[in-house]
Scaffold this motif. Structure first.
Motif, short mmCIF file in Angstrom:
data_model
loop_
_atom_site.label_atom_id
_atom_site.label_comp_id
_atom_site.label_asym_id
_atom_site.label_seq_id
_atom_site.Cartn_x
_atom_site.Cartn_y
_atom_site.Cartn_z
N ASN A 1 56.38 43.46 58.18
CA ASN A 1 56.59 44.53 57.20
C ASN A 1 57.98 45.13 57.35
O ASN A 1 58.67 45.39 56.35
CB ASN A 1 55.53 45.62 57.34
CG ASN A 1 54.22 45.24 56.70
OD1 ASN A 1 54.16 44.36 55.84
ND2 ASN A 1 53.15 45.88 57.12
N ALA A 2 58.43 45.35 58.59
CA ALA A 2 59.76 45.90 58.82
C ALA A 2 60.84 44.93 58.34
O ALA A 2 61.81 45.35 57.69
CB ALA A 2 59.95 46.22 60.30
N LEU A 3 60.69 43.65 58.65
CA LEU A 3 61.67 42.65 58.21
C LEU A 3 61.70 42.54 56.68
O LEU A 3 62.77 42.40 56.09
CB LEU A 3 61.36 41.29 58.83
CG LEU A 3 61.57 41.19 60.33
CD1 LEU A 3 61.01 39.87 60.87
CD2 LEU A 3 63.03 41.35 60.69
N LEU A 4 60.54 42.60 56.07
CA LEU A 4 60.46 42.54 54.60
C LEU A 4 61.13 43.77 53.99
O LEU A 4 61.91 43.66 53.03
CB LEU A 4 59.00 42.44 54.17
CG LEU A 4 58.73 42.28 52.68
CD1 LEU A 4 59.45 41.07 52.11
CD2 LEU A 4 57.23 42.16 52.44
N ARG A 5 60.87 44.94 54.55
CA ARG A 5 61.48 46.17 54.07
C ARG A 5 63.01 46.07 54.15
O ARG A 5 63.73 46.41 53.20
CB ARG A 5 60.98 47.35 54.90
CG ARG A 5 60.74 48.59 54.12
CD ARG A 5 60.12 49.71 54.94
NE ARG A 5 58.69 49.50 55.12
CZ ARG A 5 58.09 49.23 56.27
NH1 ARG A 5 58.77 49.16 57.38
NH2 ARG A 5 56.79 49.05 56.34
N GLU A 6 63.51 45.59 55.29
CA GLU A 6 64.96 45.43 55.47
C GLU A 6 65.55 44.46 54.46
O GLU A 6 66.61 44.72 53.89
CB GLU A 6 65.26 44.92 56.89
CG GLU A 6 65.00 45.91 57.98
CD GLU A 6 65.10 45.28 59.37
OE1 GLU A 6 65.63 44.15 59.49
OE2 GLU A 6 64.64 45.92 60.33
N ALA A 7 64.86 43.35 54.24
CA ALA A 7 65.36 42.35 53.29
C ALA A 7 65.42 42.92 51.88
O ALA A 7 66.39 42.69 51.14
CB ALA A 7 64.46 41.11 53.32
N ILE A 8 64.41 43.68 51.49
CA ILE A 8 64.39 44.29 50.16
C ILE A 8 65.51 45.30 50.03
O ILE A 8 66.23 45.31 49.02
CB ILE A 8 63.01 44.90 49.87
CG1 ILE A 8 61.96 43.80 49.72
CG2 ILE A 8 63.06 45.77 48.61
CD1 ILE A 8 60.53 44.30 49.68
N GLN A 9 65.68 46.14 51.04
CA GLN A 9 66.75 47.14 51.00
C GLN A 9 68.12 46.48 50.93
O GLN A 9 69.00 46.92 50.19
CB GLN A 9 66.66 48.08 52.20
CG GLN A 9 65.49 49.01 52.12
CD GLN A 9 65.28 49.81 53.40
OE1 GLN A 9 65.86 49.50 54.44
NE2 GLN A 9 64.45 50.83 53.31
#
Length: 101
Positions: A89-97
């Protein structure tokens, strides 16, 4: 398609286009293997399908495909380690941002 589905499709398209999707997928596979989750899901599938169902003469013993999918999906979600979920979830959030900022 509702607004959430449209947004989801746009995010996936962006992640695929930038190569983030493949990177996240590889990381998820690695985390799942390291945690033993993949092995556990395979074992659960073997236990759910009776050994006799693997031969042509016993195909009637094979559980219905939908039953197998439902069971495996439930097990997969239930057994997913919290730390793996949080890291992805953290990696996905970072990628989206990174791609939408």
């Amino acid at each position: 398609m509702d607004d959430n589905e449209v947004l989801f499709q746009r995010i996936v398209h962006c992640l695929v286009r930038t190569g983030e999707w493949d990177r996240l997928k590889a990381k998820l596979n690695s985390l799942l293997d390291e945690s033993g989750w993949s092995r556990q899901i395979q074992q659960n599938g073997r236990e759910f399908v009776p050994p006799a169902a693997h031969t042509d003469s016993y195909q009637s013993d094979m559980p219905a495909t939908q039953d197998l999918c439902d069971r495996m999906s439930t097990d997969a979600h239930r057994l997913l380690p919290k730390d793996v979920r949080e890291e992805i979830n953290a990696l996905l959030r970072e990628a989206i941002q990174r791609n939408y900022s």
